[in-house]
Write a protein that holds these residues in place. Structure first.
Motif, PDB file in Angstrom:
ATOM      1  N   ALA A 142      29.212  47.379  31.861  1.00 41.69           N
ATOM      2  CA  ALA A 142      30.711  47.084  32.370  1.00 41.69           C
ATOM      3  C   ALA A 142      30.993  46.085  33.578  1.00 41.69           C
ATOM      4  CB  ALA A 142      30.111  48.603  33.375  1.00 41.69           C
ATOM      5  N   ARG A 143      29.880  45.720  33.680  1.00 44.43           N
ATOM      6  CA  ARG A 143      30.359  44.628  34.686  1.00 44.43           C
ATOM      7  C   ARG A 143      30.981  43.107  33.409  1.00 44.43           C
ATOM      8  NH1 ARG A 143      24.908  43.947  38.790  1.00 44.43           N
ATOM      9  NH2 ARG A 143      25.047  46.712  39.307  1.00 44.43           N
ATOM     10  N   GLU A 144      30.250  42.942  32.238  1.00 38.63           N
ATOM     11  CA  GLU A 144      31.253  41.911  31.677  1.00 38.63           C
ATOM     12  C   GLU A 144      32.049  42.608  31.191  1.00 38.63           C
ATOM     13  OE1 GLU A 144      28.443  42.193  28.561  1.00 38.63           O
ATOM     14  OE2 GLU A 144      26.441  41.343  29.194  1.00 38.63           O
ATOM     15  N   LEU A 145      32.716  43.442  31.104  1.00 35.24           N
ATOM     16  CA  LEU A 145      33.895  43.982  30.726  1.00 35.24           C
ATOM     17  C   LEU A 145      34.616  43.811  31.787  1.00 35.24           C
ATOM     18  CD1 LEU A 145      35.667  45.340  29.171  1.00 35.24           C
ATOM     19  CD2 LEU A 145      35.263  48.149  30.567  1.00 35.24           C
ATOM     20  N   ALA A 146      34.581  44.179  33.606  1.00 42.38           N
ATOM     21  CA  ALA A 146      34.858  43.918  34.793  1.00 42.38           C
ATOM     22  C   ALA A 146      35.551  42.416  34.387  1.00 42.38           C
ATOM     23  CB  ALA A 146      34.248  44.592  35.254  1.00 42.38           C
ATOM     24  N   ALA A 147      34.019  41.419  34.231  1.00 45.05           N
ATOM     25  CA  ALA A 147      34.129  39.970  34.412  1.00 45.05           C
ATOM     26  C   ALA A 147      35.398  39.924  33.551  1.00 45.05           C
ATOM     27  CB  ALA A 147      32.299  39.165  34.714  1.00 45.05           C
ATOM     28  N   ALA A 148      35.060  39.724  32.389  1.00 42.94           N
ATOM     29  CA  ALA A 148      36.091  39.242  31.506  1.00 42.94           C
ATOM     30  C   ALA A 148      37.326  39.418  31.772  1.00 42.94           C
ATOM     31  CB  ALA A 148      35.645  39.969  29.606  1.00 42.94           C
ATOM     32  N   LEU A 149      38.273  40.501  31.977  1.00 40.54           N
ATOM     33  CA  LEU A 149      39.713  41.739  32.166  1.00 40.54           C
ATOM     34  C   LEU A 149      39.711  41.034  33.851  1.00 40.54           C
ATOM     35  CD1 LEU A 149      39.067  44.966  31.638  1.00 40.54           C
ATOM     36  CD2 LEU A 149      40.509  43.507  30.196  1.00 40.54           C
ATOM     37  N   ARG A 150      38.735  41.312  34.856  1.00 38.75           N
ATOM     38  CA  ARG A 150      39.397  40.045  35.920  1.00 38.75           C
ATOM     39  C   ARG A 150      39.372  38.546  36.175  1.00 38.75           C
ATOM     40  NH1 ARG A 150      35.648  40.902  41.746  1.00 38.75           N
ATOM     41  NH2 ARG A 150      37.096  40.319  43.562  1.00 38.75           N
ATOM     42  N   ALA A 151      38.966  38.094  34.960  1.00 40.50           N
ATOM     43  CA  ALA A 151      39.496  36.981  34.830  1.00 40.50           C
ATOM     44  C   ALA A 151      39.757  36.516  34.250  1.00 40.50           C
ATOM     45  CB  ALA A 151      38.229  35.948  34.228  1.00 40.50           C
ATOM     46  N   ASP A 152      40.751  37.296  33.415  1.00 44.39           N
ATOM     47  CA  ASP A 152      41.516  36.969  32.109  1.00 44.39           C
ATOM     48  C   ASP A 152      42.652  37.712  31.576  1.00 44.39           C
ATOM     49  OD1 ASP A 152      40.387  34.599  31.125  1.00 44.39           O
ATOM     50  OD2 ASP A 152      38.618  35.711  29.985  1.00 44.39           O
ATOM     51  N   GLY A 153      42.520  38.751  32.551  1.00 48.31           N
ATOM     52  CA  GLY A 153      43.225  40.462  32.249  1.00 48.31           C
ATOM     53  C   GLY A 153      43.442  40.504  30.880  1.00 48.31           C
ATOM     54  N   PRO A 154      43.791  41.702  30.546  1.00 49.49           N
ATOM     55  CA  PRO A 154      45.551  41.812  31.256  1.00 49.49           C
ATOM     56  C   PRO A 154      44.810  42.805  32.249  1.00 49.49           C
ATOM     57  CG  PRO A 154      44.647  43.614  29.407  1.00 49.49           C
ATOM     58  CD  PRO A 154      44.495  42.035  29.079  1.00 49.49           C
ATOM     59  N   HIS A 155      45.645  43.100  33.353  1.00 44.56           N
ATOM     60  CA  HIS A 155      44.957  43.566  34.732  1.00 44.56           C
ATOM     61  C   HIS A 155      46.254  44.974  35.188  1.00 44.56           C
ATOM     62  CE1 HIS A 155      44.494  39.187  36.778  1.00 44.56           C
ATOM     63  NE2 HIS A 155      42.780  39.825  35.910  1.00 44.56           N
ATOM     64  N   GLN A 156      46.581  46.119  34.560  1.00 42.34           N
ATOM     65  CA  GLN A 156      47.195  46.421  34.171  1.00 42.34           C
ATOM     66  C   GLN A 156      46.538  47.104  32.672  1.00 42.34           C
ATOM     67  OE1 GLN A 156      49.653  44.847  35.313  1.00 42.34           O
ATOM     68  NE2 GLN A 156      48.469  44.250  37.636  1.00 42.34           N
ATOM     69  N   VAL A 157      45.661  48.423  32.838  1.00 43.38           N
ATOM     70  CA  VAL A 157      45.363  48.581  30.909  1.00 43.38           C
ATOM     71  C   VAL A 157      45.257  50.039  31.753  1.00 43.38           C
ATOM     72  CG1 VAL A 157      44.283  47.051  30.980  1.00 43.38           C
ATOM     73  CG2 VAL A 157      42.531  48.650  32.167  1.00 43.38           C
ATOM     74  N   TYR A 158      45.276  50.412  29.881  1.00 43.91           N
ATOM     75  CA  TYR A 158      44.618  52.287  30.163  1.00 43.91           C
ATOM     76  C   TYR A 158      43.549  53.006  29.565  1.00 43.91           C
ATOM     77  CZ  TYR A 158      49.261  53.616  31.411  1.00 43.91           C
ATOM     78  OH  TYR A 158      51.003  54.041  31.368  1.00 43.91           O
ATOM     79  N   GLY A 159      42.820  54.005  30.121  1.00 42.41           N
ATOM     80  CA  GLY A 159      40.888  53.719  29.439  1.00 42.41           C
ATOM     81  C   GLY A 159      41.394  55.344  29.375  1.00 42.41           C
ATOM     82  N   ASP A 160      40.063  55.536  28.889  1.00 38.40           N
ATOM     83  CA  ASP A 160      39.464  56.766  30.131  1.00 38.40           C
ATOM     84  C   ASP A 160      38.467  57.218  30.884  1.00 38.40           C
ATOM     85  OD1 ASP A 160      36.497  56.036  29.629  1.00 38.40           O
ATOM     86  OD2 ASP A 160      35.951  56.422  27.221  1.00 38.40           O
ATOM     87  N   TYR A 161      38.910  58.148  31.151  1.00 43.05           N
ATOM     88  CA  TYR A 161      38.066  58.519  32.050  1.00 43.05           C
ATOM     89  C   TYR A 161      36.986  57.712  32.954  1.00 43.05           C
ATOM     90  CZ  TYR A 161      36.042  60.867  36.300  1.00 43.05           C
ATOM     91  OH  TYR A 161      35.522  61.211  37.589  1.00 43.05           O
ATOM     92  N   TRP A 162      35.746  57.673  31.490  1.00 47.18           N
ATOM     93  CA  TRP A 162      34.327  57.128  31.727  1.00 47.18           C
ATOM     94  C   TRP A 162      34.839  55.983  32.533  1.00 47.18           C
ATOM     95  CZ3 TRP A 162      32.129  60.661  34.860  1.00 47.18           C
ATOM     96  CH2 TRP A 162      31.737  61.777  33.799  1.00 47.18           C
TER      97      TRP A 162
END
Length: 550
Positions: free
Chosen positions: A442-462
């Motif tokens: 979960a932290r790897e995903l957060a770090a990747a999106l925070r660094a390179d985007g996209p910054h507005q995304v859709y995903g599931d609840y969890w």
């Protein structure tokens, strides 16, 4: 608990041996949970992240939520407790959970104090020793910020200690104590309605202890304290629209679970799964047959606890003659222990009865055993008969039948301790790895999106709220269901922000229903839209948004 000791002209408290051992147990339990907190074990999720985001908003002065975002019945005490820490240190799971660790330490202290007052010092130490142990199900209820249980248990214990002090005459500022009792009732009621059975029995115990005082100013102060504690809920309900008040929402949730399974299935799920899980006798994935024995025994222990409390109440001699008036306070002090024990027994019985009335006790006992975690409050009352019989046996003050009963009681207490210890050791040694792996992904995903985007995304609840919390709102996520329809968006400003994005991204678990649905809609553009795979997730960033619900 302590004795005064003169040292160089000053008096200092000195712990007796049972209190010292209990203190060592308590420190070990807190350190164990502190290590788990540092490593974010148990794993975080989006429910907890919602409380964390609320704490962030509170600390920034953006929001003053009364209930959990998207609900009208779960209070936000935990978010308010964490808000100052999150405001200073920023959002992180250990920071968010530190107040829960403090509440756990307070819980241990209060249950030791109460058990010592109504039972014996060494039995209080034994109870603390059991409560410092805990596998994943137990520590999840104690450490994760998901509302209600960590704060209401110390509140109930404090209420009962106030009752004991008032009955015994050891509390001198009696009106202040009664006001504090009412305030705790209000706060607990706002925080979590599942504690209602214990609030009811604690209130009855208070009425028994100070019924005459409650007819005057003390009664008014009790009501005033409760009104102040529950005021946020009252104000919010007065402003709520039709059907959005707490009672209507709670009633709807309670009645939409589907048809009721047979009583036998619900009792089996509640006793054989729920009770052992709530007391730390089983791993989080369920109880084996050899671990279900405590669930079978638990109603018998509650009945025995009620009988022992009734006998102890009767053994307190009634004052007679001229000293009756002067001895009334002493009589209440002698009888308040059995009264509190009986209150704990009835609170546990009502909680268990309320739980087995729900279909979830049969259909999903593993997921819903958390609602029985408050039964830990009644552990002293449930185990006290076993302790009394075992001690009488080892002191040699009983006959042959008593020795047999004492041996059986000793075996039960030893089995309970050994089973809880084994589950704790297994979890600490081998059960933390899955949580740490999931948390790292979960932290790897957060770090990747925070660094390179996209910054507005859709995903599931969890995925969504945990992603938002992990990125300190740098990435904003709107919740979709598996068929790409709008899902459970607890905080609507996030949904609206993603809805305004010209080119939103999509975060899906690899080969999940959402992932397959999105790839079908993208068709031959799917591979071009896939920008990365990280931590078991796929991140898509198509040239044109995919919003089939519009």
């Amino acid at each position: 608990m302590s004795q005064p000791e003169q040292h160089r002209g000053r008096w200092r408290p000195r712990l007796d041996r049972p209190a010292l051992v209990a203190l060592l147990f308590g420190v070990a339990g807190v350190v164990y949970r502190l290590v788990l907190t540092v490593f974010t074990v148990p794993v975080s999720n989006s429910d907890e992240a919602t409380f964390g985001l609320a704490a962030l908003h509170i600390g920034q002065g953006r929001e003053r939520p009364v209930f959990l975002y998207g609900q009208h019945y779960m209070g936000m005490v935990e978010s308010y407790l964490a808000a100052p820490l999150v405001a200073v240190a920023g959002p992180s799971w250990p920071v968010l959970r530190l107040p829960m660790l403090a509440l756990y330490a307070l819980f241990l202290y209060l249950i030791h104090r109460l058990t010592r007052r109504i039972c014996t010092p060494w039995f209080a130490t034994f109870v603390v020793g059991l409560l410092v142990l805990g596998g994943e199900r137990v520590v999840r209820d104690q450490l994760t910020v998901v509302g209600g249980r960590p704060e209401v248990k110390p509140a109930v214990l404090a209420m009962l200690l106030i009752t004991v002090g008032l009955a015994a005459g050891t509390i001198h500022r009696r009106r202040l104590a009664v006001t504090a009792f009412g305030l705790l009732v209000g706060l607990a009621l706002w925080s979590d309605w599942l504690i209602l059975p214990y609030l009811a029995v604690a209130g009855l115990a208070l009425v028994w202890a100070v019924r005459r005082e409650l007819l005057g100013w003390s009664g008014l102060l009790l009501v005033a304290g409760a009104a102040v504690g529950v005021a946020p809920m009252i104000v919010d309900n007065l402003r709520a629209g039709p059907g959005d008040d707490s009672l209507s929402v709670f009633r709807e949730i309670s009645t939409k679970a589907g048809p009721l399974p047979p009583w036998s299935d619900r009792i089996r799920g509640g006793l054989l799964e729920g009770v052992p899980l709530a007391h730390g006798l089983c791993p989080v994935d369920g109880c084996g047959r050899w671990q279900q024995w405590f669930g079978v025994l638990y109603p018998v222990l509650l009945l025995a606890g009620a009988v022992f409390a009734a006998l102890a109440y009767r053994r307190a001699a009634r004052p007679r003659g001229e000293q009756a008036g002067r001895a009334a306070a002493g009589l209440r002090g002698a009888r308040v222990g059995p009264v509190v024990q009986l209150a704990l027994v009835v609170g546990a019985a009502l909680t268990l009865l309320s739980y087995v009335r729900s279909p979830l006790a049969a259909t999903s006992p593993l997921d819903n055993a958390r609602y029985l975690s408050v039964l830990q409050l009644s552990l002293p009352a449930a185990l006290w008969p076993l302790w009394v019989v075992a001690v009488a046996c080892w002191r040699g003050t009983v006959g042959a039948l008593g020795r047999l009963a004492g041996a059986l009681s000793t075996a039960v207490l030893a089995a309970l301790t050994a089973t809880t210890l084994v589950i704790t050791v297994l979890f600490a040694a081998t059960g933390t790895a899955p949580s740490r792996t999931e948390e790292r992904q979960a932290r790897e995903l957060a770090a990747a999106l925070r660094a390179d985007g996209p910054h507005q995304v859709y995903g599931d609840y969890w995925t969504c709220n945990r992603l938002i919390f992990n990125t300190n709102e740098t990435v904003v996520c709107g919740v979709l269901d598996g068929d790409l329809s709008p899902g459970q968006n607890r905080y609507l400003p996030y949904w609206r922000q993603v809805g305004r994005a010209e080119r939103p991204g999509y975060v899906t678990e690899v080969d999940s229903p959402m992932d397959r649905r999105l790839r079908r809609l993208l068709a031959d553009r799917a591979d071009a839209a896939l920008v990365r795979e990280v931590g078991g997730y796929r991140v898509y960033h198509p040239d044109t948004p995919v919003r089939p619900w519009r």
